[in-house]
Design a protein around this motif. Sequence first.
Motif, PDB file in Angstrom:
ATOM      1  N   ASN A 122      50.981  29.325  42.269  1.00  0.00           N
ATOM      2  CA  ASN A 122      51.520  27.967  42.477  1.00  0.00           C
ATOM      3  C   ASN A 122      52.045  27.385  41.166  1.00  0.00           C
ATOM      4  O   ASN A 122      51.725  26.252  40.819  1.00  0.00           O
ATOM      5  N   ALA A 170      45.378  32.792  36.826  1.00  0.00           N
ATOM      6  CA  ALA A 170      44.359  33.762  37.256  1.00  0.00           C
ATOM      7  C   ALA A 170      44.112  34.821  36.174  1.00  0.00           C
ATOM      8  O   ALA A 170      42.978  35.200  35.919  1.00  0.00           O
ATOM      9  N   VAL A 212      47.141  27.760  39.348  1.00  0.00           N
ATOM     10  CA  VAL A 212      45.961  28.522  38.903  1.00  0.00           C
ATOM     11  C   VAL A 212      46.423  29.630  37.964  1.00  0.00           C
ATOM     12  O   VAL A 212      47.246  30.465  38.339  1.00  0.00           O
ATOM     13  N   PRO A 270      33.048  38.029  37.090  1.00  0.00           N
ATOM     14  CA  PRO A 270      32.566  36.927  37.908  1.00  0.00           C
ATOM     15  C   PRO A 270      33.446  36.733  39.133  1.00  0.00           C
ATOM     16  O   PRO A 270      34.639  37.057  39.107  1.00  0.00           O
ATOM     17  N   SER A 271      32.856  36.200  40.174  1.00  0.00           N
ATOM     18  CA  SER A 271      33.600  35.901  41.389  1.00  0.00           C
ATOM     19  C   SER A 271      34.742  34.933  41.065  1.00  0.00           C
ATOM     20  O   SER A 271      34.555  33.981  40.316  1.00  0.00           O
ATOM     21  N   GLY A 272      35.914  35.213  41.580  1.00  0.00           N
ATOM     22  CA  GLY A 272      37.065  34.337  41.367  1.00  0.00           C
ATOM     23  C   GLY A 272      37.770  34.527  40.033  1.00  0.00           C
ATOM     24  O   GLY A 272      38.631  33.745  39.651  1.00  0.00           O
ATOM     25  N   CYS A 273      37.445  35.602  39.294  1.00  0.00           N
ATOM     26  CA  CYS A 273      38.038  35.762  37.958  1.00  0.00           C
ATOM     27  C   CYS A 273      39.416  36.410  38.006  1.00  0.00           C
ATOM     28  O   CYS A 273      40.208  36.279  37.073  1.00  0.00           O
ATOM     29  N   GLY A 274      39.738  37.105  39.083  1.00  0.00           N
ATOM     30  CA  GLY A 274      41.068  37.707  39.161  1.00  0.00           C
ATOM     31  C   GLY A 274      41.080  39.208  39.433  1.00  0.00           C
ATOM     32  O   GLY A 274      42.110  39.868  39.261  1.00  0.00           O
ATOM     33  N   LYS A 275      39.972  39.762  39.890  1.00  0.00           N
ATOM     34  CA  LYS A 275      39.891  41.204  40.149  1.00  0.00           C
ATOM     35  C   LYS A 275      40.799  41.621  41.307  1.00  0.00           C
ATOM     36  O   LYS A 275      41.574  42.564  41.194  1.00  0.00           O
ATOM     37  N   SER A 276      40.681  40.897  42.425  1.00  0.00           N
ATOM     38  CA  SER A 276      41.525  41.234  43.578  1.00  0.00           C
ATOM     39  C   SER A 276      42.990  41.015  43.231  1.00  0.00           C
ATOM     40  O   SER A 276      43.854  41.810  43.622  1.00  0.00           O
ATOM     41  N   THR A 277      43.241  39.952  42.495  1.00  0.00           N
ATOM     42  CA  THR A 277      44.619  39.667  42.078  1.00  0.00           C
ATOM     43  C   THR A 277      45.201  40.866  41.330  1.00  0.00           C
ATOM     44  O   THR A 277      46.324  41.304  41.611  1.00  0.00           O
ATOM     45  N   ARG A 325      37.817  33.570  34.455  1.00  0.00           N
ATOM     46  CA  ARG A 325      39.215  33.233  34.612  1.00  0.00           C
ATOM     47  C   ARG A 325      39.692  32.335  33.463  1.00  0.00           C
ATOM     48  O   ARG A 325      38.957  31.426  33.089  1.00  0.00           O
ATOM     49  N   GLU A 384      51.324  41.581  45.107  1.00  0.00           N
ATOM     50  CA  GLU A 384      51.545  40.399  44.284  1.00  0.00           C
ATOM     51  C   GLU A 384      52.333  40.847  43.060  1.00  0.00           C
ATOM     52  O   GLU A 384      52.164  41.970  42.593  1.00  0.00           O
TER      53      GLU A 384
HETATM   54  N1  LIG Z   1      47.273  33.427  47.016  1.00  0.00           N
HETATM   55  C1  LIG Z   1      46.663  32.627  46.139  1.00  0.00           C
HETATM   56  N2  LIG Z   1      47.128  31.379  45.879  1.00  0.00           N
HETATM   57  C2  LIG Z   1      46.534  30.581  44.978  1.00  0.00           C
HETATM   58  N3  LIG Z   1      45.448  30.921  44.270  1.00  0.00           N
HETATM   59  C3  LIG Z   1      44.933  32.140  44.474  1.00  0.00           C
HETATM   60  C4  LIG Z   1      45.499  33.058  45.415  1.00  0.00           C
HETATM   61  N4  LIG Z   1      44.769  34.203  45.401  1.00  0.00           N
HETATM   62  C5  LIG Z   1      43.796  34.001  44.502  1.00  0.00           C
HETATM   63  N5  LIG Z   1      43.886  32.769  43.946  1.00  0.00           N
HETATM   64  C6  LIG Z   1      43.017  32.228  42.888  1.00  0.00           C
HETATM   65  O1  LIG Z   1      43.082  33.084  41.774  1.00  0.00           O
HETATM   66  C7  LIG Z   1      41.801  33.253  41.186  1.00  0.00           C
HETATM   67  C8  LIG Z   1      41.416  34.710  41.171  1.00  0.00           C
HETATM   68  O2  LIG Z   1      41.188  35.125  42.514  1.00  0.00           O
HETATM   69  P1  LIG Z   1      40.771  36.613  42.905  1.00  0.00           P
HETATM   70  O3  LIG Z   1      41.703  37.562  42.268  1.00  0.00           O
HETATM   71  O4  LIG Z   1      40.668  36.661  44.384  1.00  0.00           O
HETATM   72  O5  LIG Z   1      39.323  36.738  42.233  1.00  0.00           O
HETATM   73  P2  LIG Z   1      38.184  37.855  42.414  1.00  0.00           P
HETATM   74  O6  LIG Z   1      38.727  38.946  43.266  1.00  0.00           O
HETATM   75  O7  LIG Z   1      37.838  38.279  41.030  1.00  0.00           O
HETATM   76  O8  LIG Z   1      37.016  37.169  43.061  1.00  0.00           O
HETATM   77  C9  LIG Z   1      40.858  32.356  41.988  1.00  0.00           C
HETATM   78  O9  LIG Z   1      40.743  31.133  41.317  1.00  0.00           O
HETATM   79  C10 LIG Z   1      41.556  32.215  43.305  1.00  0.00           C
HETATM   80  O10 LIG Z   1      41.211  30.999  43.940  1.00  0.00           O
END
Ligand SMILES: Nc1ncnc2c1ncn2[C@@H]1O[C@H](COP(=O)(O)OP(=O)(O)O)[C@@H](O)[C@H]1O
Length: 262
Positions: free
Chosen positions: A16, A25, A23, A44-51, A214, A60
């Motif tokens: 965004n 990430a 954010v 940590p949860s929410g740090c950006g691993k899945s991203t 993050r 992405e």
């Molecule tokens: N599609 C998205 N739009 C906006 N923010 C996102 C999106 N996907 C993930 N985020 C934000 O990016 C950060 C990293 O997310 P994520 O990669 O899912 O973390 P993890 O897998 O480490 O738990 C988080 O703050 C999450 O809320």
Amino acid sequence: MGEVKISASGIRKVYNSGGANEVLAIEDLNLDVEKGEFVSLLGPSGCGKSTFLFMVGGFEKPSGGSLTLNGDPIRGPGANRGIVFQEYVLFPWQRVSANIAYGLKIAGVSRAEQEKRIAELIAMIGLQGFEDAYPESLSGGMKQRVAIARALAYDPEILLMDEPFGALDAQTRSRMIADLIRIHEATHKTTLFVTHSVEEAILLSDRVALFTARPARIKEIFEIDMPHPRSVTDDVFVAYEKAILDSLEEEVSKTISAERAS
Ligand SMILES: Nc1ncnc2c1ncn2[C@@H]1O[C@H](COP(=O)(O)OP(=O)(O)O)[C@@H](O)[C@H]1O
Ligand SMILES: [Mg+2]
């Protein structure tokens, strides 16, 4: 040095961008993964691993930096990367064999070749006798076995796994870990494995890449120099576990303070 498969250099990812809910990430993430390596991503949860995993998968786009596969920039998803998610993403209306063959069918692989490949994969994941079952009749562990078989069906260069065992009970999970080690030893697929379990990471990996809070970058890489099978009670294992947990805890506390401040 082996052959570098995945190379991330100065990766940045903003969601965004410019918006009220922007954010950041990932910032300045650097990581090279060699052919055949099994690398866990821990943080940590929410740090950006899945991203990060989704960027390697091509779902992405990085906002900056360079992300390459075999030296070529990743432009989108492709059959050279097989993906397994935490949720069971199987087609409920298709039998196990059809779920596994899904990508092969689309690729126009001959019926005979499909059958051969399905039989190999069913044997590899240990689901003999369940070829004609529907997903709803399978346990969580069995569904993830099917998902792994489907990801491997195309014989991809890279296997991307996002907390694939996160929803499984402890017993099923340790069986899946043992099986994944065996599959990795048989296929030597370059694997990126996201987990929040330090134990899982040490049991499986050649290297454990620890992400910072993050915005994520690589904080530390632990090379796990232990033969398989690894035992969680081994002194060396326990030492790795302590070192990684301590470092992870620091990042988790940062995440918690950041959440309190916001
Ligand atoms: N599609 C998205 N739009 C906006 N923010 C996102 C999106 N996907 C993930 N985020 C934000 O990016 C950060 C990293 O997310 P994520 O990669 O899912 O973390 P993890 O897998 O480490 O738990 C988080 O703050 C999450 O809320
Ligand atoms: Mg995640």
